[in-house]
Design an enzyme around this catalytic site. Structure first.
Site, mmCIF file in Angstrom:
data_model
loop_
_atom_site.group_PDB
_atom_site.id
_atom_site.type_symbol
_atom_site.label_atom_id
_atom_site.label_comp_id
_atom_site.label_asym_id
_atom_site.label_seq_id
_atom_site.Cartn_x
_atom_site.Cartn_y
_atom_site.Cartn_z
ATOM 1 N N GLY A 140 -10.536 -2.329 1.593
ATOM 2 C CA GLY A 140 -11.274 -2.664 0.382
ATOM 3 C C GLY A 140 -11.881 -1.441 -0.291
ATOM 4 N N LEU A 141 -11.460 -0.247 0.114
ATOM 5 C CA LEU A 141 -12.001 0.983 -0.491
ATOM 6 C C LEU A 141 -10.991 1.611 -1.441
ATOM 7 C CD1 LEU A 141 -13.729 2.435 2.693
ATOM 8 C CD2 LEU A 141 -14.807 1.261 0.769
ATOM 9 N N SER A 142 -9.920 0.870 -1.708
ATOM 10 C CA SER A 142 -8.933 1.246 -2.708
ATOM 11 C C SER A 142 -8.184 2.539 -2.401
ATOM 12 C CB SER A 142 -9.578 1.311 -4.095
ATOM 13 O OG SER A 142 -8.584 1.015 -5.030
ATOM 14 N N SER A 143 -7.605 2.592 -1.218
ATOM 15 C CA SER A 143 -6.725 3.718 -0.894
ATOM 16 C C SER A 143 -5.514 3.712 -1.817
ATOM 17 C CB SER A 143 -6.276 3.641 0.564
ATOM 18 O OG SER A 143 -5.459 2.521 0.787
ATOM 19 N N SER A 144 -5.120 2.516 -2.289
ATOM 20 C CA SER A 144 -3.933 2.445 -3.155
ATOM 21 C C SER A 144 -4.171 3.196 -4.467
ATOM 22 C CB SER A 144 -3.539 0.988 -3.419
ATOM 23 O OG SER A 144 -4.586 0.271 -4.018
ATOM 24 N N GLU A 204 0.363 0.048 -10.429
ATOM 25 C CA GLU A 204 -0.027 -0.941 -9.404
ATOM 26 C C GLU A 204 0.287 -2.367 -9.874
ATOM 27 O OE1 GLU A 204 -3.047 0.054 -6.870
ATOM 28 O OE2 GLU A 204 -3.178 -1.918 -5.942
ATOM 29 N N ASP A 254 -10.535 -0.078 -9.854
ATOM 30 C CA ASP A 254 -10.121 0.834 -8.780
ATOM 31 C C ASP A 254 -9.717 2.202 -9.326
ATOM 32 O OD1 ASP A 254 -10.432 -1.502 -7.415
ATOM 33 O OD2 ASP A 254 -8.338 -1.703 -6.784
#
Ligand code: ADP
Ligand code: MG
Length: 380
Positions: free
Chosen positions: A125-129, A161, A173
């Site tokens: 949930g820390l938005s690595s993507s 994304e 994000d």
């Protein structure tokens, strides 16, 4: 140039990189499901990041590697690359960025070697993507001798994304990873979108408690909430819920079915809470900021119904604790993580007590990650 990353690149590819770039993960500070409703949201870019190193190749091949994955993902360079599947699907993030280059009128590099490295947990949930997308985009631009405005890079990465990876995320994000600033929050008005930095006082901290619990139907539930919000907007005669003032919604309650009303109530109040949080931060009233955060969680729990017993337990434990201003679920919900906003006096031993109590009730331990703010995506 990042020396350790360059060394790892050299041992994989037999030569050094030409460009290295990095991009941070992010916290959703407050503004739950407000982005796709045209509202406002506050996020923080954090001191955990994805790094990318690239070098050109002259044989028309693209080769992608990650320190988190075995082997290489290889293909012929193409302005319209095909999506990868299964163990190679992680490469869809940099490939999606390359695919979006063409759609945004940019040239793609004719051949390249690529290495990603990260200290940002993926899927937490820390938005690595988004961090992977932003770091990739900056590296590809520099490698190909092109420039783009920061908001173009952010939109391009979101486009990747949404349309290549296939995740319908809002602008939060990529916006926070792209516009983050140390000791600041990023305020996004998603209607523009427009981005602004809001200063944080000294001595505040963020703690992430990741439950690793995820509702099996999380994608479907996210889509259902999206649909319910759009239905509510239609009932109210607006295109997006952000156009409705709290008083207007209250007056319209009788004419609205129960579920769309509750979703609308959450979104409309949440947007007001984001704006009140900005005002409280500017006034230096951190207790008021904390009350808004916790109220946001209660609204997610009761009106938007995207919390879980695990998240509620953590928030209940944290919200009243010493040195904690407030706590709430962070991200889409239906599982995932809780964020606590604390005074610097909050310590690892305090977090450990919360973990112990959680473990006693649920039989497993959440991961605890203390994080600080950091600057947004940049070339090294
Ligand atoms: P989040 O963005 O919250 O971390 P997502 O599911 O949106 O979760 O994105 C996680 C995915 O991003 C991973 O499954 C992986 O495909 C990709 N990813 C993130 N970091 C890396 C990395 N360092 N190397 C390779 N792939 C990564
Ligand atoms: Mg993501």
């Amino acid at each position: 140039m990042n020396a350790l990353l360059a060394e790892n690149f050299r041992s994989r590819f037999g030569r050094g990189p030409l460009v290295t770039a990095h991009a941070p993960g992010r916290i959703e500070f407050i503004g739950n499901h407000t982005d796709y409703n045209g509202g406002t949201v506050l996020g923080a870019s954090i001191d955990r990041r994805v790094q990318v190193a690239v070098a050109p190749r002259n044989d028309g091949r693209w080769r992608f590697a990650s320190e988190a994955k075995p082997g290489f993902v290889e293909m012929t360079a193409s302005a319209q690359p095909a999506r990868r599947a299964d163990a190679e699907s992680w490469a869809n993030y940099p490939l999606g960025v390359l695919s979006a280059f063409r759609e945004f009128g940019l040239r793609t590099p004719g051949g390249l070697d690529f290495l990603a490295a990260s200290d940002l947990p993926a899927g937490a949930g820390l938005s690595s993507s988004a961090a992977l997308e932003l770091a990739s985009a900056l590296a590809f631009l520099e490698l190909s001798g092109q420039q783009a405005a920061r908001d173009t890079v952010v939109k391009l990465c979101r486009h990747a994304e949404n349309h290549f990876v296939g995740v319908p995320c809002g602008i939060l994000d990529q916006g926070v990873s792209g516009f983050g600033k140390k000791d600041h929050l990023v305020f996004i008005d998603c209607a523009g979108p427009s981005f602004a930095a809001v200063p944080l006082p000294e001595g505040v901290r963020f703690w992430i408690f990741n439950t690793h619990v995820k509702h099996a139907l999380v994608d479907g539930l996210y889509a259902a909430r999206h649909r319910e919000c759009m239905e509510a907007a239609e009932f109210l005669g607006v295109s997006l819920l952000a156009e409705i003032a709290p008083a207007t919604l209250a007056a319209a309650q009788a004419g609205l079915p129960e579920i769309p009303f509750r979703r609308a109530r959450h979104v409309v109040d949440e947007i007001a809470r984001v704006n009140a949080t900005v005002a409280a931060l500017r006034a230096g009233d951190l207790d008021e900021v904390g009350r808004r955060l916790t109220a946001s969680h209660r609204s997610s729990r009761d009106l938007f119904e995207n919390s879980t017993p695990e998240l509620d337990f953590l928030v209940d434990r944290l919200a009243g604790a010493e040195n904690v201003y407030g706590a709430r679920l962070t991200g889409g919900g239906f599982g995932g993580a809780v964020m606590a906003f604390t005074h610097a006096g909050y310590a690892a031993a305090d977090a450990e007590r919360v973990v112990e109590a959680y473990a006693e009730k649920f039989g497993n331990r959440p991961d605890v990650l203390p994080v600080r703010t950091a600057d947004g995506a940049a070339l090294d």
